[in-house]
Motif scaffolding. Structure first.
Motif, PDB file in Angstrom:
ATOM      1  N   SER A 212      -5.615   0.086  -2.865  1.00 14.05           N
ATOM      2  CA  SER A 212      -4.818  -0.695  -1.907  1.00 14.05           C
ATOM      3  C   SER A 212      -5.651  -1.077  -0.688  1.00 14.05           C
ATOM      4  O   SER A 212      -5.441  -2.141  -0.098  1.00 14.05           O
ATOM      5  CB  SER A 212      -3.571   0.076  -1.490  1.00 14.05           C
ATOM      6  N   THR A 213      -6.609  -0.239  -0.315  1.00 13.83           N
ATOM      7  CA  THR A 213      -7.495  -0.583   0.799  1.00 13.83           C
ATOM      8  C   THR A 213      -8.371  -1.780   0.438  1.00 13.83           C
ATOM      9  O   THR A 213      -8.522  -2.707   1.232  1.00 13.83           O
ATOM     10  CB  THR A 213      -8.374   0.620   1.183  1.00 13.83           C
ATOM     11  N   ARG A 214      -8.927  -1.759  -0.780  1.00 13.84           N
ATOM     12  CA  ARG A 214      -9.720  -2.910  -1.232  1.00 13.84           C
ATOM     13  C   ARG A 214      -8.876  -4.171  -1.268  1.00 13.84           C
ATOM     14  O   ARG A 214      -9.309  -5.248  -0.835  1.00 13.84           O
ATOM     15  CB  ARG A 214     -10.324  -2.637  -2.615  1.00 13.84           C
TER      16      ARG A 214
ATOM     17  N   ILE B 119      -4.995   4.827  -2.952  1.00 16.91           N
ATOM     18  CA  ILE B 119      -5.368   4.464  -1.581  1.00 16.91           C
ATOM     19  C   ILE B 119      -6.612   3.589  -1.583  1.00 16.91           C
ATOM     20  O   ILE B 119      -6.692   2.590  -0.867  1.00 16.91           O
ATOM     21  CB  ILE B 119      -5.570   5.732  -0.711  1.00 16.91           C
TER      22      ILE B 119
ATOM     23  N   ALA C 189       0.826  -1.200   0.000  1.00 25.38           N
ATOM     24  CA  ALA C 189       0.000   0.000   0.000  1.00 25.38           C
ATOM     25  C   ALA C 189       0.866   1.259   0.000  1.00 25.38           C
ATOM     26  O   ALA C 189       0.574   2.232  -0.712  1.00 25.38           O
ATOM     27  CB  ALA C 189      -0.933   0.004   1.201  1.00 25.38           C
TER      28      ALA C 189
END
Length: 137
Positions: free
Chosen positions: A54-56, A51, A8
């Motif tokens: 990368s969060t998913r 963001i 991330a």
């Protein structure tokens, strides 16, 4: 877990570089604009997208590893009880007998107090403690 965070951060750095048009001065300005109180709307669009992606990916990886994820206001989920497991309800430590207060039974003296002046041992006041003499009797 560590690999998710590492990827991330790398994705965010790559997004900042692409948002700056690979110009060092623009990249430096964008990095300096990031601080503790920055909001998502203050970040460049490329970084917002990185963001979100990368969060998913992090959530999908955590779910794949067996972690459970719930909304913040859902509260902690209670684990299922295993057979033979005992749960203490509303008590964090073993129960103790109730504290004993002053006794209400027994004779009272002329002033309403107990014999011995309310001393814990009761009876007449004792002198200094020392070796006892020989017993008589």
């Amino acid at each position: 877990m560590q690999s998710l965070i590492f990827s991330a951060v790398l994705d965010a750095i790559a997004a900042l570089k692409s948002a700056s048009g690979n110009l060092p001065n623009n990249l430096l300005r964008q990095v300096q604009a990031i601080h503790g109180n920055v909001t998502m709307a203050d970040l460049p669009k490329e970084l917002q997208d990185a963001i979100a992606a990368s969060t998913r990916a992090a959530f999908a990886g955590l779910l794949k590893e067996g972690y459970s994820i719930a909304p913040r206001d859902a509260g902690p989920a209670r684990p299922q009880m295993r057979q033979g497991e005992v749960v203490a309800r509303g008590v964090d430590r073993p129960s103790r007998p109730p504290a004993r207060g002053p006794r209400s039974d027994g004779p009272r003296g002329p002033r309403g107090d107990r014999p011995g002046g309310g001393r814990p041992g009761g009876g007449a006041p004792r002198g200094p403690r020392g070796p006892r003499g020989p017993r008589q009797g």
